[in-house]
Scaffold this active site. Structure first.
Site, short mmCIF file in Angstrom:
data_model
loop_
_atom_site.label_atom_id
_atom_site.label_comp_id
_atom_site.label_asym_id
_atom_site.label_seq_id
_atom_site.Cartn_x
_atom_site.Cartn_y
_atom_site.Cartn_z
N ASN A 262 0.84 -1.19 0.00
CA ASN A 262 0.00 0.00 0.00
C ASN A 262 0.88 1.25 0.00
O ASN A 262 1.66 1.47 0.93
CB ASN A 262 -0.89 0.04 1.24
CG ASN A 262 -1.70 1.33 1.31
OD1 ASN A 262 -2.70 1.47 0.63
ND2 ASN A 262 -1.24 2.28 2.12
N GLU A 263 0.78 2.03 -1.07
CA GLU A 263 1.42 3.34 -1.16
C GLU A 263 2.89 3.33 -0.77
O GLU A 263 3.28 3.83 0.30
CB GLU A 263 0.66 4.35 -0.28
CG GLU A 263 -0.79 4.53 -0.69
CD GLU A 263 -1.51 5.57 0.14
OE1 GLU A 263 -2.70 5.82 -0.14
OE2 GLU A 263 -0.91 6.14 1.08
N TYR A 397 -6.64 11.23 -3.78
CA TYR A 397 -7.56 11.91 -2.87
C TYR A 397 -7.83 13.36 -3.23
O TYR A 397 -8.89 13.89 -2.93
CB TYR A 397 -7.00 11.86 -1.44
CG TYR A 397 -7.20 10.53 -0.75
CD1 TYR A 397 -8.21 10.36 0.20
CD2 TYR A 397 -6.38 9.45 -1.02
CE1 TYR A 397 -8.39 9.16 0.86
CE2 TYR A 397 -6.55 8.23 -0.37
CZ TYR A 397 -7.55 8.09 0.56
OH TYR A 397 -7.74 6.89 1.20
N GLU A 478 -8.17 3.92 -3.83
CA GLU A 478 -8.66 4.61 -2.64
C GLU A 478 -9.04 6.03 -3.01
O GLU A 478 -8.34 6.70 -3.78
CB GLU A 478 -7.59 4.71 -1.53
CG GLU A 478 -7.41 3.51 -0.66
CD GLU A 478 -6.40 3.78 0.45
OE1 GLU A 478 -6.32 4.94 0.93
OE2 GLU A 478 -5.68 2.84 0.84
N TRP A 529 -12.56 4.94 0.77
CA TRP A 529 -11.97 4.91 2.11
C TRP A 529 -12.82 5.78 3.03
O TRP A 529 -12.98 6.96 2.77
CB TRP A 529 -10.53 5.47 2.06
CG TRP A 529 -9.83 5.35 3.37
CD1 TRP A 529 -9.88 6.22 4.43
CD2 TRP A 529 -8.99 4.26 3.78
NE1 TRP A 529 -9.12 5.76 5.46
CE2 TRP A 529 -8.57 4.56 5.09
CE3 TRP A 529 -8.56 3.09 3.19
CZ2 TRP A 529 -7.72 3.71 5.81
CZ3 TRP A 529 -7.72 2.26 3.89
CH2 TRP A 529 -7.31 2.57 5.18
N TRP A 537 -3.34 7.38 11.43
CA TRP A 537 -1.90 7.56 11.59
C TRP A 537 -1.58 8.77 12.47
O TRP A 537 -2.05 8.84 13.59
CB TRP A 537 -1.23 7.61 10.22
CG TRP A 537 -1.64 6.44 9.36
CD1 TRP A 537 -2.41 6.47 8.24
CD2 TRP A 537 -1.33 5.05 9.59
NE1 TRP A 537 -2.60 5.20 7.75
CE2 TRP A 537 -1.95 4.31 8.55
CE3 TRP A 537 -0.59 4.35 10.55
CZ2 TRP A 537 -1.86 2.91 8.46
CZ3 TRP A 537 -0.50 2.96 10.46
CH2 TRP A 537 -1.13 2.27 9.43
N PHE A 545 -12.64 9.40 8.60
CA PHE A 545 -12.81 9.17 7.17
C PHE A 545 -13.94 8.18 6.86
O PHE A 545 -14.19 7.90 5.70
CB PHE A 545 -11.50 8.63 6.56
CG PHE A 545 -10.56 9.69 6.10
CD1 PHE A 545 -10.51 10.07 4.77
CD2 PHE A 545 -9.69 10.31 6.99
CE1 PHE A 545 -9.61 11.04 4.33
CE2 PHE A 545 -8.79 11.28 6.57
CZ PHE A 545 -8.75 11.64 5.23
#
Length: 590
Positions: A262-263, A397, A478, A529, A537, A545
């Site tokens: 992921n990312e 995003y 996402e 998401w 985080w 979210f």
């Protein structure tokens, strides 16, 4: 007199030390806790060793009631918005009125293990780097929250999947916790952790939900940081590949989509600031640029090796790629300097990990700017990386304007690693050149995020037609929004009217469909998401979210207006639903 007394005392100590060396020779040396370079291999997989790892983290919180797997309860009637306020309307109502999604378009919700599972220390799980960060590092998390409990998805997954089935969402994209499977990062497998994920996958299949699994979402086992420094060491490639092979081999027949990483861009904004040398050994690589690009190098190589094995040896039945993190950049002007700034912005985000769609190597921009800071791939490694992704996945995003740095030349920045703009050497902004905001802002805990739905259509076109023309299909893996001040509401009914998130989702999904229908871009999926509010985080749990509200005390989940915005959109545009139905009226938020 004091000086002479001190000298006499030192002489006396020296004479004693000499006498001791003659009778009992004890070696002496100089010690420096931050200067160690010798890695610490570990083959001790005992409960005592696991206990020491958790002692390194500190006390772990537990939930008072939910401490074991909970069976799903009968679902009450779904209660959504009534007559007094509508959901958000489309700005493309005429253009998209009769437009449908292509067949087999993959859509659903997403989450990650550390952000929702809770049960941090339960059933043999080892600590991850984020257990250490959230417990031990001051100000690492804005609200001092941790991943200890959260939504207790580890025990409430059956409830959550029953809810997804009731909604009709055909896909769910979670991650698997590496330290639940291998508490020490390698060595023996944790039997309880494997049994748990056996049950999770089986429950998804039972409910008709298709898994799109991320193998790694930033929760590197803490033991690997202690042992060799985590992703700054080549040794992690073999440990990750071993973990990935185990999970894929066990679940592939049920998983149509695998995301290896992921990312990987998290090496940029997160990994490079991990406190190496303070809370675990640095092995010569402290926080900063070197850590940032070593992390990216070994991450890309780990992905490529898993992908090669998956197709050539294992002969996997699904598709495999990694999830990029990136956003659309629009030039401040038509000037050549601003165009260069846009390209540099893309190079240091997507180009950094663009080798699978080019020649398997880094862009020339990175090589020229970073020099020896950028690790080098061998030709064999480039060949493995090239073509290692079955499709392009982008977590997209928001958008930004980009332009040349002011007050000096590009060369002034690229030739000086101490320059505040180095190494990107381009300026980005959430305001347009005239100073007006690029879009409505999210919660203050996500200050980087603005609602820019028009950007996703431009971004999809830029990726597939300009940056990486070899991309055949692309998923928006996402996208989501944090409603401003949502945690400040004291009335649940007010919280559930998340109109800015609903507007964001409507606009993004409209523009994705416009990209498919009008721009002829082969977009094959989109994941929102997140399933419900989670640990964000460094922002903690106050930045929300979720399209479902999570009460962190009772663990009750309640759908927000954005849930219905999502379901209505896919109902209108031909999205696949579980059982062929566009949602189910037997869902509640409890």
């Amino acid at each position: 007199m004091v000086r002479y007394a001190a000298l006499a005392l030192q002489l006396a100590f020296a004479m004693v030390a000499k006498a001791q060396s003659n009778t009992n020779p004890t070696p002496t040396m100089s010690f420096n806790a931050t200067a160690g370079t010798t890695e610490l291999p570990n083959s001790d997989y005992s409960n005592e060793r696991l206990g020491l790892l958790w002692n390194q983290v500190g006390p772990i919180a537990t939930h008072a009631r939910v401490t074991a797997t909970v069976e799903p309860t009968p679902e009450a009637t779904l209660v959504g918005p009534g007559d007094f306020h509508p959901l958000v309307a489309s700005t493309f109502s005429s253009e998209l009125a009769a437009v449908k999604l292509p067949p087999n378009f993959a859509w659903g919700l997403s989450a990650s293990a550390y952000q929702i599972e809770g049960a941090a220390k339960d059933e043999g799980r080892g600590p991850s780097i984020w257990d250490l960060l959230s417990h031990r590092v001051p100000n690492q998390v804005a609200d001092n929250s941790t991943g200890d409990v959260l939504g207790q998805h580890y025990y409430l997954y059956k409830q959550d999947f029953a809810r997804l089935k009731a909604m009709g969402t055909p896909y769910y994209s979670p991650s698997i916790s590496w330290p639940r499977i291998f508490p020490f990062g390698h060595g023996p497998v944790n039997e309880a952790g494997v049994k748990h994920y056996d049950d999770v996958i089986a429950e998804m299949v039972k409910n008709g939900i298709k898994p799109a699994i991320s193998l790694f979402h930033w929760d590197t086992p803490l033991a690997l940081f202690n042992q060799y420094g985590g992703w700054t060491s080549r040794k992690i490639v073999d440990d990750y590949v071993n973990y990935a092979k185990f999970v894929i081999s066990r679940y592939d027949k049920h998983v149509p989509v695998w995301f290896t990483i992921n990312e990987p861009q998290y090496c940029n904004w997160q990994y490079s600031s991990y406190p190496a040398g303070s809370y675990y050994p640095s092995y010569g690589v402290g926080p900063g640029l070197k850590a940032r690009f070593l992390c990216g190098h070994y991450t890309l190589l780990a992905h490529a090796k898993v992908a090669k094995w998956y197709h050539e040896e294992f002969k996997g039945k699904g598709r495999i790629t990694f999830k990029n993190s990136g956003n659309y950049f629009q030039a401040n002007s038509t000037s050549e300097a601003d165009k260069i700034a846009v390209q540099r912005s893309y190079d240091f985000v997507l180009g950094w990990f663009g080798g699978p769609w080019t020649d398997g190597d880094y862009p020339r921009t990175l090589k020229d700017t970073l020099g020896d800071l950028l690790p080098k791939f061998t030709q064999e490694e480039k060949d493995i990386i090239k073509g290692s992704c079955d499709f392009f996945a982008i977590d997209a995003y928001t958008s930004f304007y980009a332009g040349a740095l002011q007050g000096g030349s590009l060369e002034d920045c690229t030739s000086n690693s101490s320059h505040p703009g180095y190494p990107e050497c381009a300026a980005t902004s959430s305001s347009d050149p005239n100073g007006f905001g690029i879009g409505p802002g999210a919660d203050l805990g996500a200050g980087w995020l603005k609602s820019t739905p028009g950007g996703i259509r431009k971004f999809l076109k830029a990726i597939t037609q300009e940056l990486f023309p070899s991309v055949k299909d692309i998923m928006v893996s996402e996208f989501g929004f944090s409603e401003p001040f949502e945690s400040s509401f004291t009335n649940l009914q007010d919280t559930l009217w998340d109109l800015r998130r609903a507007d964001y989702l409507q606009g993004f999904m409209d523009n994705i469909l416009m990209a498919i229908h009008h721009d002829k871009i082969n977009v094959t999926g989109a994941f929102i998401w997140s399933i419900y509010d989670n640990f964000e985080w460094g922002s903690g749990i106050r930045t929300r979210f979720g399209i479902q509200h999570l009460d962190y005390a009772s663990l009750k989940r309640t759908p927000k207006a954005s849930t219905f915005q999502m379901l209505n959109w896919f109902k209108s545009h031909g999205g696949e639903f579980i059982g062929g139905r566009a949602g189910n009226s037997t869902m509640h938020g409890g």
